[in-house]
Scaffold this active site. Structure first.
Site: not given
Ligand SMILES: Cc1cc2nc3c(=O)[nH]c(=O)nc-3n(C[C@H](O)[C@H](O)[C@H](O)COP(=O)(O)OP(=O)(O)OC[C@H]3O[C@@H](n4cnc5c(N)ncnc54)[C@H](O)[C@@H]3O)c2cc1C
Length: 396
Positions: A132-133, A248
């Site tokens: 949830g960025y 990531e």
């Protein structure tokens, strides 16, 4: 025999005995990938068996400490495990944002209690995580995020909206950036974890041009989160957020975005364009495919060097943005060449006129458009390289 040779021999025997034959070789399609989680439906019972065996041994996260469920392997041993799995073409037992992104930052920033609670479930694929960025208005400029997290004495209360949350509708838990101080930008952000089943969490899938729906708009309305779920300090989330982005970028780049499967571009071009003396008949296409292949080879060698450096103790840093940028471009180039070589057959959406690999090529080509956006856009990664690798501009 040296310790590493013994380890290799034992690993080879174990893999031979425990990796089911149907878990060896290329996956037939995306639906064969195993993401784990409470609600995951295994297409093949062997995939469940394989995950169970690898998870119990901690080999889905080979270098994580044993006390948190990991394999406890040294970097050299982990490399041997990689090689031995590649030798028998063993499929990864688990694909996981928990392993690629969250786990490494928990190991670095979380309390022992948080590590004990979350890491073993990630290793065994019991809990699936989403990220949830991004928010409407806070993508590249992530620190503008506005999802509010208020201190309500015995808990936090979260209100706001995330967007492009991959697999939010299938994930069990979310790692989420929230605003805990509205008077500061970067220093007003915290990093929290919560269960997607908590009251007030709603995920609405968004459909992509590739026909898939891998991500969602995610809404939070008066979501109560236990205070023990904050990782790091209050208002100290930005450092963790950036670190996670490095992991990531490293992971999506090293995987080459999973692009194109194992089929060689040359074979595709020979099939659709034709052959002349064993070579692709079209000289111009042949030259461009050769140039692409050289770039891809140089890229994979560079990724291996960077991985070796990381394994030698130098952890991921901003230079990973170079790799992310190059990986996105390579994968997009690969799909452009593939679709060009296939001609009109490379533009099939469905129906009898197209076979499964033609349809997969079209959809993969459309999906590859997102490569230069996900995990930070290409422009933003070039900015990171300019500022933090080359030192061309002032640091923010
Ligand atoms: C396949 C996919 C999966 C994703 N999964 C997730 C997920 O799971 N969780 C999550 O939180 N997010 C996810 N995202 C969102 C992704 O992180 C954002 O889309 C990305 O950070 C860009 O933000 P934006 O879409 O708001 O674009 P914007 O930030 O609005 O950018 C628009 C354009 O402006 C350019 N631009 C913006 N700022 C600058 C600058 N300073 N200098 C130069 N150019 C600039 C960008 O490069 C881009 O071309 C995913 C995205 C994709 C495509």
């Amino acid at each position: 025999m040296s310790d590493l040779e013994t380890f290799r021999a034992e690993t080879r025997d174990w893999l031979e005995a425990n990796c089911p034959p149907s878990m060896r070789g290329e996956m037939g399609g995306e639906d064969e990938a195993v993401w784990g989680g409470r609600n995951f439906v295994f297409k093949n019972p062997d995939a469940k068996l394989w995950l169970g065996r690898m998870g119990a041994r901690g080999w889905t996260a080979p270098t994580w400490p044993r006390e948190y469920g990991g394999g406890g392997l040294s970097r050299e041993e982990a490399k041997i495990l990689d090689c031995e799995m590649a030798r028998i073409k063993a499929r990864p037992a688990l694909l996981s944002f928990g392993i690629w992104m969250l786990g490494p930052v928990l190991l670095e920033y979380a309390t022992d209690e948080q590590k004990r609670e979350h890491l073993p479930k990630i290793v065994r694929g019991e809990i699936r995580w989403c990220q949830g960025y991004s928010e409407p208005g806070a993508g590249s400029d992530l620190a503008s995020l506005r999802t509010r997290c208020e201190d309500r004495n015995d808990h936090f209360l979260i209100n706001g909206q995330k967007v492009w949350t991959s697999y939010a509708d299938q994930a069990d838990w979310i790692f989420c950036l929230v605003r805990t101080d509205t008077t500061k930008k970067h220093e007003g952000i915290s990093f929290v974890l919560f269960d997607m089943k908590t009251d007030g969490v709603e995920a609405r899938p968004i459909k992509l041009i590739s026909g898939n729906s891998p991500f969602c708009e995610t809404f939070f309305t008066d979501v109560k989160v236990p205070k023990k779920n904050m990782v790091g300090k209050l208002n100290g989330g930005w450092e963790i957020a950036k670190r996670l982005l490095q992991y990531e970028r490293q992971n999506i780049s090293a995987s080459g975005f999973g692009g194109g499967g194992g089929i060689e571009l040359e074979e595709i071009a020979k099939h659709y364009v034709g052959e002349e003396g064993g070579r692709i008949a079209d000289g111009d296409l042949r030259a461009r495919i050769a140039a692409h292949r050289m770039e891809a080879k140089a890229f994979s060698l560079t990724v291996r060097r960077v991985e070796d450096e990381a394994k030698a103790g130098r952890s991921v840093g901003p230079a990973v943005s170079i790799i992310k940028y190059a990986a996105a471009k390579l994968n997009q180039d690969r799909f452009e060449l593939m679709v060009e070589a296939m001609g009109t057959q490379g533009l099939g959406w469905g129906g009898e006129g197209f076979n499964a690999s033609e349809i997969a090529a079209t959809r993969g080509w459309l999906r590859s458009k997102g490569n230069s956006i996900e995990g930070g856009t290409s422009e933003v990664n070039l900015n990171v390289v300019a500022k933090r690798v080359l030192g061309l501009l002032d640091h923010q």
